[in-house]
Design an enzyme around this catalytic site. Sequence first.
Site, PDB file in Angstrom:
ATOM      1  N   HIS A  69       0.809  -1.231   0.029  1.00 15.88           N
ATOM      2  CA  HIS A  69       0.099   0.161   0.082  1.00 15.88           C
ATOM      3  C   HIS A  69       0.942   1.371  -0.112  1.00 15.88           C
ATOM      4  O   HIS A  69       0.615   2.365  -0.811  1.00 15.88           O
ATOM      5  CB  HIS A  69      -0.929  -0.122   1.159  1.00 15.88           C
ATOM      6  CG  HIS A  69      -1.832   1.146   1.489  1.00 15.88           C
ATOM      7  ND1 HIS A  69      -3.097   1.164   1.238  1.00 15.88           N
ATOM      8  CD2 HIS A  69      -1.436   2.515   1.856  1.00 15.88           C
ATOM      9  CE1 HIS A  69      -3.737   2.458   1.691  1.00 15.88           C
ATOM     10  NE2 HIS A  69      -2.727   3.112   1.843  1.00 15.88           N
ATOM     11  N   GLU A  70       1.891   1.571   0.813  1.00 16.70           N
ATOM     12  CA  GLU A  70       2.700   2.597   1.332  1.00 16.70           C
ATOM     13  C   GLU A  70       3.611   2.662   0.014  1.00 16.70           C
ATOM     14  O   GLU A  70       3.658   3.731  -0.632  1.00 16.70           O
ATOM     15  CB  GLU A  70       3.077   2.571   2.554  1.00 16.70           C
ATOM     16  CG  GLU A  70       2.215   2.675   3.706  1.00 16.70           C
ATOM     17  CD  GLU A  70       1.147   3.783   3.866  1.00 16.70           C
ATOM     18  OE1 GLU A  70       1.563   4.822   3.034  1.00 16.70           O
ATOM     19  OE2 GLU A  70       0.272   3.896   4.412  1.00 16.70           O
ATOM     20  N   GLU A 118      -6.715   6.253  -1.929  1.00 14.99           N
ATOM     21  CA  GLU A 118      -6.479   5.081  -1.053  1.00 14.99           C
ATOM     22  C   GLU A 118      -7.233   3.754  -1.566  1.00 14.99           C
ATOM     23  O   GLU A 118      -6.505   2.692  -1.190  1.00 14.99           O
ATOM     24  CB  GLU A 118      -7.457   5.385   0.356  1.00 14.99           C
ATOM     25  CG  GLU A 118      -6.736   6.416   1.120  1.00 14.99           C
ATOM     26  CD  GLU A 118      -5.443   6.464   1.548  1.00 14.99           C
ATOM     27  OE1 GLU A 118      -4.907   5.362   1.704  1.00 14.99           O
ATOM     28  OE2 GLU A 118      -4.647   7.220   1.784  1.00 14.99           O
ATOM     29  N   HIS A 170       0.735   4.171  -3.069  1.00 19.39           N
ATOM     30  CA  HIS A 170       1.117   5.575  -3.130  1.00 19.39           C
ATOM     31  C   HIS A 170       2.509   6.002  -3.732  1.00 19.39           C
ATOM     32  O   HIS A 170       2.480   7.219  -4.243  1.00 19.39           O
ATOM     33  CB  HIS A 170       1.245   6.156  -1.450  1.00 19.39           C
ATOM     34  CG  HIS A 170      -0.007   5.974  -0.927  1.00 19.39           C
ATOM     35  ND1 HIS A 170      -1.239   6.550  -1.528  1.00 19.39           N
ATOM     36  CD2 HIS A 170      -0.445   5.741   0.440  1.00 19.39           C
ATOM     37  CE1 HIS A 170      -2.050   6.340  -0.590  1.00 19.39           C
ATOM     38  NE2 HIS A 170      -1.794   5.837   0.581  1.00 19.39           N
TER      39      HIS A 170
END
Length: 706
Positions: free
Chosen positions: A456-457, A513, A461
């Site tokens: 995710h990070e 997100e 992103h």
Amino acid sequence: MIPRFFGRQTVRLAKAVLFSMSQQPTPEELAQVRPDIPYVTLKVKEAFEQLTPKEKLYAHYLSAASWYGYWISAVQTSAETPELLKLFLSLNLTAKGTAKLKTAAKDQGITDEEFEAFLQYVAACFSNCGNYLSFGDTKMLPRVSLDKITTIVKASANVPKDANLDVLKKITSFEKEERMLGLVPEGLSSYFSANCTSEDAEFIKKWMETNKVEPGNTRLWKTEKDGKIEYEIKTTSVETGVVKEVTEGDKLIKITKGDNSELAAKMVENFKKALEYASNDREKAMIEQYIQHYQTGDMEKFKQSQREWVKDVGPIVETNIGFVETYRDPVGTRAEHSAWVACVDKHQSKLYSELVNLAPEFIKTLPWPTEFERDVFKRPDFTALGIVMYGGSGVPLGINIPNFDDIRTEDGFKNVYLINVGGAAASAQTLTFLTEEDVARLKACTKDMDIQVAGHELLGHGSGKQFTEDATGKKNFSPDTINPLTKEPVATWYKPGESYDSGFGALASGWEECRAEGVGLFLSLDPKFLTHFGLSSAEEQKELIFSNWMKMVRNGIRALEFYNPELKKWGQAHMVARHVILRVLLEAGVVTLEETEGGENVVLRLKEEEITTKGKEAISTLLLNLNVCRATNDFKRAQEYWAKYATVDEYWMKIRSIALAHRAARFQVIYGKSSVNADGAVDFTEYPNGMDNLLQSYTDILTPTL
């Protein structure tokens, strides 16, 4: 798509029932602070004690600055929040202070249950930095009447005689516009004066874009004098005064400095002390930029602090302070103030650091054309941290910042996983809507959170290009680039002064997100990705994939708790993202919902054998849409696509009723406190689990900031 129920079945489910379907809760009952909230200590004392004396002093003074920053976040939450929190602090809710107050309240006829409900409300306000949930943005109500609260407060010998007890009325008031953060008439926001409308907000948003005024650390106040509208763009800074004053038609626009001036001054004071104990020139440069930013309100100084921060690779004491995330601004451009300090977890950080080196290889596997990926992947710092403190409305699990795309492109970014927050979340988790067998499988899998956060990070992103045109007309993409969604050349992009936040507005956070969560799911199917985390056997990888995907779709059901049917509005970016993923996988037939207990519950089933085929295909299509629309600033297409999966119709309202009936309380964390002793050394106090200790810690930490 509406998923088919497979009939009423007898299925053994994990339970957490609050209300029956036949007795649905009122909005007031839903807003009440839960009696079963887990209060969990963020364990970090062991790591803190391993710091050198110099590092401890550095961490202490950054923490001190950050706790003053907590009050800036309080100002942003609601108009009444700062006064409420100060009143609660005056009660002196330490162990001894609470016992004295309880005795005094009992003498006034307050029962043990009423007193406990009051304390739970106070604890929730401290944890959420105000009287609105940090995770959901809805107003919290106590399970005790205003009369009883007033009696308890008046029973305290510590409350100042000149205290404004009228603010207590705000605790229980629940008018429609007070129920959720937003703009009138749908909600209230301290980013704007109460008379600001969406039209006012959009007008100033466009004016700021045109005039290249960064909105991050501002609030907007509107007044009307002699039929003329005056807008004041208030900037947080020590310095005060009018920066600029212009007339636009019949409207006067002023930019002023000096919002939160006293708090900014205290932060600067502690930054200067921390500066003495910085470990290297990068840290010194970062703090010097912080000082200038808070002194003057200049967002360029803040951006420069972020450039220095990105280049400070692998610090033992990590921190980031400022106006960062735009989740709470109804327009999606102003940022909430957050401030945190943490210590590195060396073992887990080594794994993440090695993953960074492999990131370009994994990014090539993501399901969009290479033209829609950054030209150069700036290898970021990726560390696992034990959070020491978080001065803001709610501590996250992972962080990927800065959010400024020019910095991310030119200098890179950092990823952090707050490992003790992850541990606290796991210990407090209740797994609903699953069979007991599936619950057992999920509880046996201990690495799914680490792996999802990493995907995710770092790669969620951290991936994806934004097509831009600068002031000279130069574009960072070829005009011949084909949009895979339209099969035609790219027709939209970010013009000078435009950004992703300004282009996508309130949709920006949820969209991004969802993109990051989708990347995490996608990469969890890659054996090489899982092997990096020590999952080498086929059975281990199978269990990780099942756990990661099942938790995601379960959270898609839970997400409905954060949907407001009156406003037709989602209240939490991560949760709407998870709901969209659930809907995509339901449409693909990879997930089913089965009604059980006579319609009082549902059970989620994941077709495990189809995750790597239909599931991967569905998530790939989702990611292609999310990344391309974001890259090309195609807000119109994005809105239409999002509505397909995020619209809550009659069927999903029924599921929402089930979600509300089985909702589990979100945990609240207890921070430790650092202090400088008589010998000039730093002591660190860690408080045990429990509500009483949460109240003690906030009283100990925040009282010196008054």
